[in-house]
Every structure is written in C-alpha cells, then in structure tokens.
Design an enzyme around this catalytic site. Structure first.
Site, short mmCIF file in Angstrom:
data_model
loop_
_atom_site.label_atom_id
_atom_site.label_comp_id
_atom_site.label_asym_id
_atom_site.label_seq_id
_atom_site.Cartn_x
_atom_site.Cartn_y
_atom_site.Cartn_z
CE LYS A 171 34.93 -1.92 -18.95
NZ LYS A 171 35.00 -1.54 -17.51
N PRO B 239 24.38 -3.55 -20.37
CG PRO B 239 24.38 -4.37 -18.18
CD PRO B 239 24.95 -4.63 -19.54
CB ALA C 191 25.23 4.48 -17.49
N GLY D 279 29.55 -0.45 -22.47
CA GLY D 279 28.62 -0.63 -23.57
C GLY D 279 28.75 0.42 -24.66
CG ASP E 17 36.73 1.21 -21.10
OD1 ASP E 17 37.85 0.97 -20.61
OD2 ASP E 17 35.74 1.55 -20.41
#
Length: 306
Positions: free
Chosen positions: A8, A98, A100, A105, A144
């Site tokens: 996102k 990716p 962090a 992720g 998230d």
C-alpha cells in the site's frame, strides 16, 4: 493454498492527537498497488514460517522474523483459535514488498495468512469466518492488516482500521524508491509528536481531504499528485535526512507528486502515464538516490487466492 497480497501507499496520512490508548487518531487514505507478496499455506505437523525474496525482486529479507514475532504466524494462530483447530501449517512467504519500508509488507503477509488459513481450515460449504470476521481479526494484529484484506482504495479512520472503500476511477502509475535499512514506525510517530511540541503546533483532529477524494473519483492524476500528504514525512526526514535527496530527485525528474510512503523510508512518486513512470524510474536509478527502484500500478485487489 497460495494468496497474493498487495503493498500500500498512503495517499493521505493525517495524524491527530495522541490518544489515551497510545495510538493516534488518523485519516489514512490507503491505495493498494501491484507490488505483491505471496504467502503459501500447507498442512504441517506444527506452525513454521520460511521467508524468501521473490524471483527478480531486490528485497533484503534479513531480519524478517520466522517465529511468533512474524505477523503471518500470529494471524495463523488467531484463525486456528477461532476455528478450534491446531495451527499446524507451514507458511512460505515470498516477498517483493520492501521490508520495513512503510508499505505495510508485514501487514500484507498477515492478511494473506488470514485468508489462506481460513480457506485451509474452514468449512468451504458452511464457513464460520467471512470477510468481516477476517477484517476484525486483522484489526487485532495491526492497523494496516484489514486494508490488505480489502485492497483497492479506502479511507481508514480511528487507528486506520475502520475502512470505507473510496470511489476511484482509472489506473494510477507509481514509482517507488527503496532505501537501505528500515525506519521504526513507533519511532517515526514519536518524532512526529516531538516535532509538533518543539514547534508549538498542537495536533488537530484529522479530516479527509476533499481535493484528494475528488481527484480519485474523477481519475485526475495531476489533482491527485497535488493532494498527496503525509503528516509523518517531516519526522521521517528528520530521522533519515538522505530521503530529502530522493524526493528532490523525483520531483526534478518530473514526478506529478512525491512523498514518503507511510512511516518510510520508501519514497513514492506519481507518474502521469506508464511511459512517464518508466522514464521516472530510469532517472531515479541513474541519480543513485535509492537502493532499488520499482514501478507499480494502483488500485490493486486485496488478498486473493491464486
């Protein structure tokens, strides 16, 4: 059972006052993009997690936990508890998002594990867990996670977990510049609070940007670029000053909009078209301001069984 799940980018991240529970009130406009992880769940004698980089993906996976600190493992345990089964599953996480990097992720992998384990263990003819149940479980794992189940574009309120899909027309083209090492999300929020106190700027209750909503609904790429905002960006730049060079390079290369993605350190650049995205990616790569540069499109579906 393999589930594909998207990264996102936060089109708007408005951070309100610190709440009594330690979180901030947010307006978080999530936008899923075609940079995806895949999580495969298979029956096993015990819960185990393996992590690998996706083919051709330049993702550093060192430091990704493979024990109960992994959000996907915690997701599997929560689904098992709700269904009254043992969490006997092998989770293989193949990463292209990716690590962090401010693109959620880990939350995406948790969402994929929720969907995969529910399909693996639930009764397919009379399932106990519907999508709303998975969103509820996901919210317990992190703000998230529910959006990664939902996908598309959505407005998140509260901690970001109360989601309303947003009308979005057309396809938007993005370029993402990743950085070496990560940034701690709690540290970035803490720095945001510190900077506001330092500058005597008390946090106001956040509101959804109507300019942003209009740009999304009409497919106005230039309007969207002008409306991109991230209240955490000053804090991320204070903690990682090198990101200022990355943002400047993207703007000089003609990005329609540029911002730090979430808590960083990945930087997101909006392009006018697919061809423009290719040129922008080449310019950023040539400028030497990123560990890697990848292109993606949005909006993209949420966690999907493949």
């Amino acid at each position: 059972m393999t589930v594909r799940v998207p990264a996102k980018v936060n089109l708007q991240l408005a951070v309100g006052p610190l709440r009594d529970d330690g979180y901030h009130d947010l307006v978080n406009v999530f936008h899923a993009v075609s940079l995806v992880d895949e999580v495969t769940a298979a029956p096993a004698g015990r819960l185990e997690v393996t992590v690998e980089a996706a083919p051709s993906a330049r993702v550093a996976i060192e430091g990704v936990p493979v024990d109960d600190d992994n959000l996907a493992a915690r997701a599997a345990r929560l689904v098992a508890a709700r269904l009254g089964v043992e969490p006997q599953v092998a989770l293989r996480i193949r990463k292209a998002i990716p690590v962090a990097g401010g693109m959620a992720g880990g939350s995406a992998d948790a969402a994929a594990a929720l969907v995969a384990c529910a399909r693996l263990w639930d009764d397919r003819d009379d399932p106990l867990l519907g999508r709303d149940d998975l969103l509820e479980i996901g919210a317990a794992l992190g703000s998230d996670v529910p959006f990664a189940v939902l996908g598309g574009t959505a407005v998140g309120l509260g901690r970001g977990e109360r989601l309303t899909p947003a009308l979005t027309r057309g396809t938007f083209h993005w370029v993402f510049a990743t950085a070496d090492g990560g940034l701690s999300t709690p540290a970035v929020y803490a720095e945001c609070d510190r900077l506001r106190e330092e500058h005597g700027e008390p946090a106001a209750m956040p509101e959804v940007s109507q300019a942003l909503m209009t740009a999304l609904a009409t497919g106005d790429v230039k309007g969207l670029g002008a409306a991109l905002t991230n209240d955490l960006e000053p804090a991320a730049l204070r903690l990682r000053p090198s990101l200022e060079r990355t943002l400047a390079a993207g703007r000089e290369a003609g990005a329609i909009g540029a911002l730090v993605s979430g808590s960083g350190p990945t930087c997101a650049f909006l392009a006018e078209s697919e061809e423009h995205a290719a040129d922008l990616a080449a310019a950023l790569q040539g400028a030497g301001v990123a560990r890697s540069v990848v292109r993606a499109q949005g909006p993209y579906p949420g966690a999907t069984i493949i």
